[in-house]
Design a protein around this motif. Sequence first.
Motif, PDB file in Angstrom:
ATOM      1  N   GLU A  33     104.852  62.956  39.969  1.00 50.60           N
ATOM      2  CA  GLU A  33     104.507  64.338  39.594  1.00 50.60           C
ATOM      3  C   GLU A  33     103.975  64.378  38.162  1.00 50.60           C
ATOM      4  O   GLU A  33     103.001  65.083  37.870  1.00 50.60           O
ATOM      5  CB  GLU A  33     105.740  65.225  39.728  1.00 50.60           C
ATOM      6  CG  GLU A  33     105.523  66.656  39.340  1.00 50.60           C
ATOM      7  CD  GLU A  33     104.605  67.419  40.274  1.00 50.60           C
ATOM      8  OE1 GLU A  33     104.146  68.492  39.860  1.00 50.60           O
ATOM      9  OE2 GLU A  33     104.333  66.950  41.390  1.00 50.60           O
ATOM     10  N   LYS A  34     104.593  63.640  37.269  1.00 50.46           N
ATOM     11  CA  LYS A  34     104.141  63.572  35.873  1.00 50.46           C
ATOM     12  C   LYS A  34     102.726  63.012  35.794  1.00 50.46           C
ATOM     13  O   LYS A  34     101.861  63.572  35.098  1.00 50.46           O
ATOM     14  CB  LYS A  34     105.106  62.695  35.066  1.00 50.46           C
ATOM     15  CG  LYS A  34     104.729  62.539  33.618  1.00 50.46           C
ATOM     16  CD  LYS A  34     105.729  61.645  32.910  1.00 50.46           C
ATOM     17  CE  LYS A  34     105.290  61.309  31.524  1.00 50.46           C
ATOM     18  NZ  LYS A  34     106.225  60.391  30.849  1.00 50.46           N
ATOM     19  N   ASN A  35     102.460  61.942  36.532  1.00 48.90           N
ATOM     20  CA  ASN A  35     101.120  61.336  36.529  1.00 48.90           C
ATOM     21  C   ASN A  35     100.075  62.291  37.098  1.00 48.90           C
ATOM     22  O   ASN A  35      98.957  62.370  36.584  1.00 48.90           O
ATOM     23  CB  ASN A  35     101.129  60.034  37.324  1.00 48.90           C
ATOM     24  CG  ASN A  35     101.908  58.946  36.623  1.00 48.90           C
ATOM     25  OD1 ASN A  35     102.123  58.981  35.415  1.00 48.90           O
ATOM     26  ND2 ASN A  35     102.361  57.976  37.392  1.00 48.90           N
ATOM     27  N   ARG A  36     100.445  63.028  38.139  1.00 48.85           N
ATOM     28  CA  ARG A  36      99.513  63.994  38.729  1.00 48.85           C
ATOM     29  C   ARG A  36      99.181  65.090  37.733  1.00 48.85           C
ATOM     30  O   ARG A  36      98.010  65.453  37.544  1.00 48.85           O
ATOM     31  CB  ARG A  36     100.120  64.593  40.005  1.00 48.85           C
ATOM     32  CG  ARG A  36      99.171  65.474  40.779  1.00 48.85           C
ATOM     33  CD  ARG A  36      99.851  66.070  41.999  1.00 48.85           C
ATOM     34  NE  ARG A  36     100.864  67.033  41.654  1.00 48.85           N
ATOM     35  CZ  ARG A  36     100.614  68.296  41.309  1.00 48.85           C
ATOM     36  NH1 ARG A  36      99.380  68.744  41.266  1.00 48.85           N
ATOM     37  NH2 ARG A  36     101.589  69.124  41.008  1.00 48.85           N
ATOM     38  N   GLU A  37     100.199  65.616  37.060  1.00 46.84           N
ATOM     39  CA  GLU A  37      99.974  66.670  36.060  1.00 46.84           C
ATOM     40  C   GLU A  37      99.138  66.163  34.889  1.00 46.84           C
ATOM     41  O   GLU A  37      98.249  66.866  34.409  1.00 46.84           O
ATOM     42  CB  GLU A  37     101.316  67.214  35.545  1.00 46.84           C
ATOM     43  CG  GLU A  37     102.093  68.021  36.555  1.00 46.84           C
ATOM     44  CD  GLU A  37     101.460  69.361  36.847  1.00 46.84           C
ATOM     45  OE1 GLU A  37     100.722  69.886  35.996  1.00 46.84           O
ATOM     46  OE2 GLU A  37     101.691  69.877  37.950  1.00 46.84           O
ATOM     47  N   MET A  38      99.416  64.944  34.446  1.00 48.84           N
ATOM     48  CA  MET A  38      98.633  64.382  33.341  1.00 48.84           C
ATOM     49  C   MET A  38      97.180  64.192  33.751  1.00 48.84           C
ATOM     50  O   MET A  38      96.266  64.429  32.957  1.00 48.84           O
ATOM     51  CB  MET A  38      99.253  63.057  32.877  1.00 48.84           C
ATOM     52  CG  MET A  38     100.551  63.254  32.118  1.00 48.84           C
ATOM     53  SD  MET A  38     101.435  61.740  31.706  1.00 48.84           S
ATOM     54  CE  MET A  38     100.194  60.687  31.057  1.00 48.84           C
ATOM     55  N   GLY A  39      96.950  63.789  34.993  1.00 48.20           N
ATOM     56  CA  GLY A  39      95.584  63.648  35.491  1.00 48.20           C
ATOM     57  C   GLY A  39      94.854  64.975  35.507  1.00 48.20           C
ATOM     58  O   GLY A  39      93.665  65.053  35.148  1.00 48.20           O
ATOM     59  N   GLU A  43      91.511  65.972  33.359  1.00 50.73           N
ATOM     60  CA  GLU A  43      90.295  66.529  33.966  1.00 50.73           C
ATOM     61  C   GLU A  43      89.863  67.805  33.254  1.00 50.73           C
ATOM     62  O   GLU A  43      88.665  68.017  33.012  1.00 50.73           O
ATOM     63  CB  GLU A  43      90.517  66.816  35.449  1.00 50.73           C
ATOM     64  CG  GLU A  43      90.493  65.578  36.320  1.00 50.73           C
ATOM     65  CD  GLU A  43      90.554  65.918  37.793  1.00 50.73           C
ATOM     66  OE1 GLU A  43      89.631  66.601  38.272  1.00 50.73           O
ATOM     67  OE2 GLU A  43      91.525  65.500  38.450  1.00 50.73           O
ATOM     68  N   ARG A  44      90.822  68.657  32.920  1.00 53.00           N
ATOM     69  CA  ARG A  44      90.485  69.881  32.169  1.00 53.00           C
ATOM     70  C   ARG A  44      89.861  69.548  30.825  1.00 53.00           C
ATOM     71  O   ARG A  44      88.886  70.176  30.403  1.00 53.00           O
ATOM     72  CB  ARG A  44      91.743  70.731  31.950  1.00 53.00           C
ATOM     73  CG  ARG A  44      92.200  71.486  33.161  1.00 53.00           C
ATOM     74  CD  ARG A  44      93.345  72.427  32.793  1.00 53.00           C
ATOM     75  NE  ARG A  44      93.850  73.096  33.947  1.00 53.00           N
ATOM     76  CZ  ARG A  44      94.979  72.788  34.573  1.00 53.00           C
ATOM     77  NH1 ARG A  44      95.740  71.810  34.120  1.00 53.00           N
ATOM     78  NH2 ARG A  44      95.363  73.452  35.629  1.00 53.00           N
ATOM     79  N   ILE A  45      90.446  68.559  30.159  1.00 54.25           N
ATOM     80  CA  ILE A  45      89.913  68.147  28.854  1.00 54.25           C
ATOM     81  C   ILE A  45      88.482  67.633  28.992  1.00 54.25           C
ATOM     82  O   ILE A  45      87.610  67.971  28.178  1.00 54.25           O
ATOM     83  CB  ILE A  45      90.836  67.092  28.202  1.00 54.25           C
ATOM     84  CG1 ILE A  45      92.157  67.743  27.782  1.00 54.25           C
ATOM     85  CG2 ILE A  45      90.163  66.436  26.998  1.00 54.25           C
ATOM     86  CD1 ILE A  45      93.221  66.763  27.317  1.00 54.25           C
ATOM     87  N   GLN A  46      88.213  66.842  30.021  1.00 50.09           N
ATOM     88  CA  GLN A  46      86.859  66.326  30.232  1.00 50.09           C
ATOM     89  C   GLN A  46      85.866  67.457  30.474  1.00 50.09           C
ATOM     90  O   GLN A  46      84.749  67.435  29.946  1.00 50.09           O
ATOM     91  CB  GLN A  46      86.834  65.363  31.414  1.00 50.09           C
ATOM     92  CG  GLN A  46      87.488  64.032  31.134  1.00 50.09           C
ATOM     93  CD  GLN A  46      87.547  63.152  32.372  1.00 50.09           C
ATOM     94  OE1 GLN A  46      87.314  63.613  33.484  1.00 50.09           O
ATOM     95  NE2 GLN A  46      87.880  61.879  32.166  1.00 50.09           N
ATOM     96  N   ILE A  47      86.289  68.449  31.252  1.00 50.72           N
ATOM     97  CA  ILE A  47      85.401  69.588  31.514  1.00 50.72           C
ATOM     98  C   ILE A  47      85.125  70.352  30.216  1.00 50.72           C
ATOM     99  O   ILE A  47      83.980  70.723  29.924  1.00 50.72           O
ATOM    100  CB  ILE A  47      86.012  70.515  32.582  1.00 50.72           C
ATOM    101  CG1 ILE A  47      86.046  69.802  33.932  1.00 50.72           C
ATOM    102  CG2 ILE A  47      85.229  71.818  32.684  1.00 50.72           C
ATOM    103  CD1 ILE A  47      86.862  70.521  34.995  1.00 50.72           C
ATOM    104  N   ILE A  82      93.956  71.840  42.524  1.00 51.96           N
ATOM    105  CA  ILE A  82      95.363  71.804  42.117  1.00 51.96           C
ATOM    106  C   ILE A  82      96.201  72.709  43.015  1.00 51.96           C
ATOM    107  O   ILE A  82      97.294  72.328  43.453  1.00 51.96           O
ATOM    108  CB  ILE A  82      95.500  72.209  40.628  1.00 51.96           C
ATOM    109  CG1 ILE A  82      94.877  71.133  39.740  1.00 51.96           C
ATOM    110  CG2 ILE A  82      96.955  72.446  40.257  1.00 51.96           C
ATOM    111  CD1 ILE A  82      94.723  71.535  38.295  1.00 51.96           C
ATOM    112  N   ASN A  83      95.701  73.901  43.305  1.00 49.26           N
ATOM    113  CA  ASN A  83      96.436  74.814  44.180  1.00 49.26           C
ATOM    114  C   ASN A  83      96.601  74.234  45.579  1.00 49.26           C
ATOM    115  O   ASN A  83      97.657  74.384  46.201  1.00 49.26           O
ATOM    116  CB  ASN A  83      95.736  76.176  44.240  1.00 49.26           C
ATOM    117  CG  ASN A  83      95.831  76.933  42.937  1.00 49.26           C
ATOM    118  OD1 ASN A  83      96.722  76.697  42.131  1.00 49.26           O
ATOM    119  ND2 ASN A  83      94.908  77.848  42.715  1.00 49.26           N
ATOM    120  N   ALA A  84      95.579  73.569  46.075  1.00 46.34           N
ATOM    121  CA  ALA A  84      95.672  72.939  47.397  1.00 46.34           C
ATOM    122  C   ALA A  84      96.711  71.820  47.389  1.00 46.34           C
ATOM    123  O   ALA A  84      97.486  71.675  48.342  1.00 46.34           O
ATOM    124  CB  ALA A  84      94.306  72.404  47.817  1.00 46.34           C
TER     125      ALA A  84
END
Length: 121
Positions: A33-39, A43-47, A82-84
């Motif tokens: 879960e931590k790795n998923r959230e960090m990913g 992605e937000r940072i890249q955008i 993320i919601n999916a």
Amino acid sequence: MKIFNLFLMIAVGFIFSSPLMSAAEPNKDFQSEKNREMGNVKERIQILEGRLTCMQKTNDFDSLKTCNQAADQKLDALENKINAQERKMKQDDNKTKQPDNKTPDNKQPSNNKPENKNNTN
């Protein structure tokens, strides 16, 4: 009476210590879960970095608007993803927590009609 008090103290101690013991258990899914959230954050940072780079290269309002719209579309797509993921995780949790109350497929309902006990012959 002393034995009753001893059992009472043990029971109360067990009741109050059980939530502490369960809270101390490490969550086996925490790291994933931590790795998923960090990913997702990465992605937000890249955008946002792409939006910043695009804005730095703009020379007029139209291209600025285009940068913002493109970044907004990417962020919306990410939020939908993320919601999916969260909906799928909740569905998976519900499947594992709830028992399957379905009848077996090979069991078919009986189509026998009830007999009429009041025959007037």
